[in-house]
Enzyme design. Structure first.
Site, PDB file in Angstrom:
ATOM      1  CG  ASN A 164      -1.931 -10.170  -5.071  1.00 30.02           C
ATOM      2  OD1 ASN A 164      -1.936  -9.692  -6.197  1.00 30.02           O
ATOM      3  ND2 ASN A 164      -1.724  -9.441  -3.990  1.00 30.02           N
ATOM      4  CG  HIS A 188      -1.226  -5.719 -10.178  1.00 33.16           C
ATOM      5  ND1 HIS A 188      -1.176  -7.068  -9.887  1.00 33.16           N
ATOM      6  CD2 HIS A 188      -1.340  -5.080  -8.996  1.00 33.16           C
ATOM      7  CE1 HIS A 188      -1.267  -7.229  -8.574  1.00 33.16           C
ATOM      8  NE2 HIS A 188      -1.357  -6.049  -8.012  1.00 33.16           N
TER       9      HIS A 188
END
Length: 482
Positions: free
Chosen positions: A128, A55
């Site tokens: 997510n 990320h």
């Protein structure tokens, strides 16, 4: 005309000359006692903190969560205490596998990490834009992420290692199917759903626990990019999603998501035919329908990307009374891994940075460490128990109800249910013929150049999910399934 400000060093000392270094004569070498030069160079060398291992590239914005339904029967958390109650939030979107300079339009899951600044402390939900994940056990997380990064020798991405790992990990098939579907490349961050992905818990005032799945339904509608458009944008505007989110908020077009939940009682979980704590599977919405609980709106951009987005830290270990965790193996691994990553990447006292600091008072016995702000506890004791009436004390009334555990301590094989395929197959059959064709084309293209043994093994997984799924990919690759 206003008087200009005086340039200073970081310690506040006025700077007389910011153009010329101190030297021994006009042509001589520079002098080590030029503290202003040394400070500028030393600070510059440290302006980049280590990027997130995953990320790494992200965008963030502040907003509000507004309660639209009374759920106090499920949770005693004060942010849910009344319909209409608002809580400030910070949401960070991200791609998963790419580096900070990667393109926003790569085929990749998108992170959806949400921080609630509640009156009882910060509550984080890390998730997510997909309701499931590739693996079930955190033991395999470093291995999986290695396959999404670069080969140590060549520093190149490798389809071989990705598909090799997935072909040996059949539990990944559900997420792989989503990743290579039309939803694998969202059109920016505003036009995608978010999910807590993991199973979390809610605890009410009676001490009753319910398991919960969090869903964030985009009010902007789902929009995705075709692979050709995504490739074009990656070359012309790699910060496409960042720009879209920032500009929308600046012009007052505030993106919104309906915050929904699925609820399962402990008794239902004990009797459920599937493991409700398996993050590679979803809960049936027919059996556990979505309940809308609030509205999330993003309405304020950060003033400084580095300070407020790059240094933002999220972790499932950030909880408040009335919410909790679950036996989800991946979630339990993340409870340690996320907080530990922040201690390494940002610093021991990362919680004291403004974007991470709770809006509620903090009374702890933590002291010292890099970047300790404020009075560092002053003259107050830094140990407990102690003899001081005004020192922080534990509060037993916030104890969670006991969670019954049973069984022998061992390394239990998580690949024992043999059902890796039903949900992936069901998802394939839900797709239109056009979506199925795109999925098959995307996967076949991504498997080009992968060794025959890996392709054959992975094709069997697709075939077990649905014969048309496996045969379609095999045909696209020019392979006859035996």
């Amino acid at each position: 005309m206003s008087q200009s400000k005086i340039l200073t060093t970081a310690s506040g000392a006025p700077v007389a000359d910011n153009q010329n270094s101190r030297s021994a004569g006009p042509r001589g070498p520079l002098l080590l006692d030029d503290f202003h030069l040394i400070e500028k160079l030393a600070h510059f060398n440290r302006e980049n903190i280590p990027e997130r291992r995953v990320h790494a590239k992200g965008s963030g914005a502040y907003g509000t969560f507004t309660v639209t339904r009374d759920i106090t029967e499920y949770s005693s958390a004060k942010l849910f205490s009344a319909v209409g109650k608002q809580t400030e939030t910070f949401l960070r979107f991200s791609t998963v596998g790419g580096e900070r300079g990667s393109a926003d339009t790569e085929r990749d899951p998108r992170g959806f990490a949400l921080k609630f600044y509640t009156e009882e402390g910060n509550w984080d939900i890390v998730g997510n834009n997909t309701p499931v994940f590739f693996i079930r056990d955190p033991m395999k997380f470093p291995d999986f992420i290695h396959t999404q990064k670069r080969l140590p020798q060549s520093n190149l991405k490798s389809a071989q290692m990705m598909w090799d790992f997935w072909s040996h990990s059949p539990e990944s098939l559900h997420q792989v199917t989503i990743l290579f579907s039309d939803r694998g490349i969202p059109d920016g961050y505003r036009h995608m759903h978010g999910f807590g992905s993991h199973t979390y818990s809610l605890i009410n005032a009676k001490g009753e626990r319910h398991w919960v799945k969090w869903h964030y339904k985009t009010a902007q509608g789902i929009k995705n990019l075709a692979p050709a458009d995504a490739a074009r944008i990656a070359g012309t505007d790699p910060d496409y999603a960042q720009r879209d989110l920032f500009d929308a908020i600046e012009r007052g077009d505030y993106p919104k998501w309906r915050v929904c939940m699925q609820i399962m009682s402990e008794d239902q979980a004990n009797r459920h035919h599937e493991n409700p704590f398996d993050v590679t599977k979803t809960w049936s919405q027919k059996e556990f329908p979505l309940i809308e609980v609030g509205m999330l709106e993003l309405n304020r951009n950060p003033l400084n990307y580095f300070a407020e987005v790059e240094q933002a830290t999220f972790g499932p270990s950030n909880m408040v009374p009335g919410v909790g965790l679950s036996p989800d193996r991946m979630l339990q691994g993340r409870v340690f891994a996320y907080a530990d990553a922040h201690r390494y990447r940002v610093g021991t006292n990362h919680q004291q940075l403004p974007v991470n600091a709770p809006r509620s008072p903090v009374h702890s016995y933590q002291r010292d460490g890099s970047m300790a702000f404020g009075s560092n506890g002053g003259a107050a004791p830094n140990y407990e128990p102690n003899s001081y009436a005004d020192a922080p004390k534990q509060a037993p009334q916030y104890r969670e109800p006991a969670l019954a555990l049973h069984g022998d301590a061992d390394r239990f094989d998580h690949r024992v249910d043999a059902d890796y395929y039903s949900q992936a197959g069901a998802l394939f059959r839900l797709m239109s013929a056009e979506q199925q064709a795109l999925l098959i084309d995307n996967i076949a293209g991504a498997m080009m150049g992968v060794s025959a043994d890996v392709v054959e093994r992975q094709l069997q997984h697709f075939y077990h999910a649905d014969e048309a799924y496996g045969n379609g990919i095999a045909k696209a690759l020019g392979i006859q399934l035996g």
